[in-house]
Design a protein around this motif. Structure first.
Motif, PDB file in Angstrom:
ATOM      1  N   HIS A   1       0.841  -1.197   0.000  1.00 45.21           N
ATOM      2  CA  HIS A   1       0.000   0.000   0.000  1.00 45.21           C
ATOM      3  C   HIS A   1       0.874   1.245   0.000  1.00 45.21           C
ATOM      4  O   HIS A   1       1.742   1.400   0.876  1.00 45.21           O
ATOM      5  N   SER A   2       0.664   2.107  -0.959  1.00 41.27           N
ATOM      6  CA  SER A   2       1.339   3.404  -0.997  1.00 41.27           C
ATOM      7  C   SER A   2       0.432   4.422  -0.312  1.00 41.27           C
ATOM      8  O   SER A   2      -0.659   4.731  -0.805  1.00 41.27           O
ATOM      9  N   VAL A   3       0.881   4.930   0.816  1.00 43.31           N
ATOM     10  CA  VAL A   3       0.061   5.801   1.664  1.00 43.31           C
ATOM     11  C   VAL A   3       0.331   7.264   1.311  1.00 43.31           C
ATOM     12  O   VAL A   3       1.468   7.643   0.995  1.00 43.31           O
ATOM     13  N   LYS A   4      -0.705   8.057   1.369  1.00 42.69           N
ATOM     14  CA  LYS A   4      -0.551   9.490   1.122  1.00 42.69           C
ATOM     15  C   LYS A   4       0.414  10.075   2.149  1.00 42.69           C
ATOM     16  O   LYS A   4       0.344   9.732   3.345  1.00 42.69           O
ATOM     17  N   PRO A   5       1.323  10.952   1.719  1.00 40.38           N
ATOM     18  CA  PRO A   5       2.262  11.572   2.669  1.00 40.38           C
ATOM     19  C   PRO A   5       1.522  12.255   3.818  1.00 40.38           C
ATOM     20  O   PRO A   5       0.526  12.957   3.609  1.00 40.38           O
ATOM     21  N   GLY A   6       1.997  12.024   5.025  1.00 44.52           N
ATOM     22  CA  GLY A   6       1.389  12.624   6.199  1.00 44.52           C
ATOM     23  C   GLY A   6       0.223  11.839   6.781  1.00 44.52           C
ATOM     24  O   GLY A   6      -0.332  12.235   7.806  1.00 44.52           O
TER      25      GLY A   6
ATOM     26  N   MET B   1       0.327   8.299   7.392  1.00 38.34           N
ATOM     27  CA  MET B   1       0.711   6.969   7.822  1.00 38.34           C
ATOM     28  C   MET B   1       0.162   6.612   9.198  1.00 38.34           C
ATOM     29  O   MET B   1      -0.300   5.475   9.417  1.00 38.34           O
ATOM     30  N   GLU B   2       0.183   7.534  10.133  1.00 33.90           N
ATOM     31  CA  GLU B   2      -0.304   7.221  11.472  1.00 33.90           C
ATOM     32  C   GLU B   2      -1.805   6.919  11.452  1.00 33.90           C
ATOM     33  O   GLU B   2      -2.271   5.984  12.116  1.00 33.90           O
ATOM     34  N   GLU B   3      -2.560   7.698  10.716  1.00 33.97           N
ATOM     35  CA  GLU B   3      -3.990   7.433  10.594  1.00 33.97           C
ATOM     36  C   GLU B   3      -4.231   6.109   9.878  1.00 33.97           C
ATOM     37  O   GLU B   3      -5.132   5.337  10.258  1.00 33.97           O
ATOM     38  N   TYR B   4      -3.424   5.842   8.875  1.00 36.47           N
ATOM     39  CA  TYR B   4      -3.543   4.574   8.146  1.00 36.47           C
ATOM     40  C   TYR B   4      -3.297   3.395   9.076  1.00 36.47           C
ATOM     41  O   TYR B   4      -4.063   2.408   9.075  1.00 36.47           O
ATOM     42  N   LYS B   5      -2.255   3.450   9.892  1.00 39.48           N
ATOM     43  CA  LYS B   5      -1.944   2.347  10.803  1.00 39.48           C
ATOM     44  C   LYS B   5      -3.053   2.142  11.825  1.00 39.48           C
ATOM     45  O   LYS B   5      -3.329   1.001  12.232  1.00 39.48           O
ATOM     46  N   ALA B   6      -3.703   3.212  12.231  1.00 39.86           N
ATOM     47  CA  ALA B   6      -4.821   3.073  13.171  1.00 39.86           C
ATOM     48  C   ALA B   6      -5.992   2.341  12.522  1.00 39.86           C
ATOM     49  O   ALA B   6      -6.646   1.496  13.159  1.00 39.86           O
ATOM     50  N   VAL B   7      -6.256   2.641  11.259  1.00 38.86           N
ATOM     51  CA  VAL B   7      -7.377   2.007  10.561  1.00 38.86           C
ATOM     52  C   VAL B   7      -7.093   0.527  10.316  1.00 38.86           C
ATOM     53  O   VAL B   7      -7.922  -0.337  10.615  1.00 38.86           O
TER      54      VAL B   7
ATOM     55  N   ASP C   1       6.674   5.898   2.804  1.00 39.93           N
ATOM     56  CA  ASP C   1       5.206   6.035   2.813  1.00 39.93           C
ATOM     57  C   ASP C   1       4.557   4.790   2.215  1.00 39.93           C
ATOM     58  O   ASP C   1       3.560   4.874   1.489  1.00 39.93           O
ATOM     59  N   THR C   2       5.128   3.638   2.541  1.00 39.15           N
ATOM     60  CA  THR C   2       4.637   2.371   2.002  1.00 39.15           C
ATOM     61  C   THR C   2       4.450   1.371   3.134  1.00 39.15           C
ATOM     62  O   THR C   2       5.304   1.255   4.022  1.00 39.15           O
TER      63      THR C   2
ATOM     64  N   LEU D   1      -4.919   6.139   0.760  1.00 35.25           N
ATOM     65  CA  LEU D   1      -3.926   5.549  -0.127  1.00 35.25           C
ATOM     66  C   LEU D   1      -3.787   6.309  -1.444  1.00 35.25           C
ATOM     67  O   LEU D   1      -4.749   6.873  -1.947  1.00 35.25           O
ATOM     68  N   ARG D   2      -2.571   6.251  -1.988  1.00 30.05           N
ATOM     69  CA  ARG D   2      -2.334   6.722  -3.356  1.00 30.05           C
ATOM     70  C   ARG D   2      -2.489   5.572  -4.343  1.00 30.05           C
ATOM     71  O   ARG D   2      -2.985   5.764  -5.450  1.00 30.05           O
ATOM     72  N   SER D   3      -2.053   4.393  -3.951  1.00 30.61           N
ATOM     73  CA  SER D   3      -2.169   3.214  -4.805  1.00 30.61           C
ATOM     74  C   SER D   3      -1.979   1.974  -3.937  1.00 30.61           C
ATOM     75  O   SER D   3      -1.514   2.051  -2.793  1.00 30.61           O
TER      76      SER D   3
END
Length: 302
Positions: free
Chosen positions: A96-101, A103-109, A139-140, A177-179
């Motif tokens: 998963h390519s995460v949008k910059p800035g 990552m912390e929200e992504y990891k929580a989800v 950011d991956t 995510l970006r991709s």
């Protein structure tokens, strides 16, 4: 004698002298051949390869280049998926390519979504590990899933599509995510995936894009190479791709830190067989990459 015979032949039959000489030579040659038949060994019949016409030989060469020799095809007919693979599980590599800035929200989800999958939705599914890239493609996030065969993989996908809680969290994840990218893999028979463990430190995922048709040779060399490396570190997993990007191999390693990684890799060169493994496998590679990863809090390998 040659002259009396030919002169007599030419005079009696009015055959020109030149033709008479040619006729005598033909008779003499035939007589010599008959005489030598009893002394000359009979040549063996030509092989099937020698009997081939030039177009047939050319066609055979082209088929060998495109598809490999017949001998190799027969030897590897039942090899790649049935011999190389352990055959017990199917694995999925999700990147998963995460949008910059974000990552912390992504990891929580995903920290809420992925334990839900393992705990409630898919009994035939395990999460091998989830990591955030620290060195490499930043950011991956990288996730490795384990399924009890293709039936469990198909059943899990069907469950995801129909579960409302999964869909809610999944949509939230997608917004960050970006991709994303997915690849289905099989683990090498000689290198089973490490069970859940809390080792700390960092993980390295090394990925190799191989030249077409070289996977068997890669496996044969790494059977030796991994035994050399086991004296210095514990291999965490190795897979080869089946769906998605093909001709790709992934190796997963764990180290306490980068300094230990350096020392371990250097010490492997003192092992008999390791230099040969490197020498034999480097020519098989088209492209390779390495990423240093840190485990997420819910990862089974951390």
């Amino acid at each position: 004698m040659l002259r009396p015979f030919t002169t007599k032949l030419a005079a009696t039959s009015r055959v020109p002298l030149r033709q008479a000489i040619a006729f005598q030579r033909q008779v003499h040659s035939s007589a010599t051949q008959l005489q030598s038949n009893d002394e000359t060994p009979v040549s063996p019949p030509a092989s099937e390869e020698a009997k081939k016409t030039l177009p047939q030989k050319a066609s055979h060469i082209v088929r060998s280049i495109l598809h490999g020799s017949e001998q190799v095809r027969q030897e590897t007919k039942y090899t790649l998926s049935k011999v190389l693979a352990r055959g017990k599980y199917v694995h999925e590599l999700a990147t998963h390519s995460v949008k910059p800035g974000c990552m912390e929200e992504y990891k929580a989800v995903v920290g809420e979504l992925y334990p839900l999958i393992v705990r409630n939705l898919s009994p035939g599914v395990k999460l091998v590990g989830s990591w955030e890239t620290d060195i490499g493609e930043l950011d991956t996030a990288v996730h490795i899933w384990e399924y009890k065969g293709y039936p469990a993989l198909s059943a899990a996908y069907l469950t995801y599509r129909s579960d409302p809680e999964y869909q809610r969290l999944h949509r939230k994840m997608l917004s960050l995510l970006r991709s994303r990218k997915s690849q289905i893999m099989l683990e090498f028979q000689f290198w089973p995936t490490h069970p859940p463990a809390s080792k700390g430190g960092l993980y390295e995922l090394r990925s190799y894009m191989l030249k077409s048709g070289t996977l068997l040779e890669w496996e044969q060399n790494w059977r030796i190479g991994v035994e050399c490396r086991k004296h210095h570190e514990v291999p965490m997993g190795a897979w080869f791709s089946q769906l998605g990007d093909l001709n790709q191999v992934h190796h997963l390693w764990q180290y306490p830190d980068l300094q230990v990684r350096k020392e371990v890799r250097e010490s492997a060169w003192s092992e008999n067989g390791w230099p040969e493994t490197v020498l034999n496998t480097v020519p098989l590679i088209q492209k390779m990459s390495s990423r240093i990863m840190l485990p997420m809090s819910f990862s089974s390998l951390k």
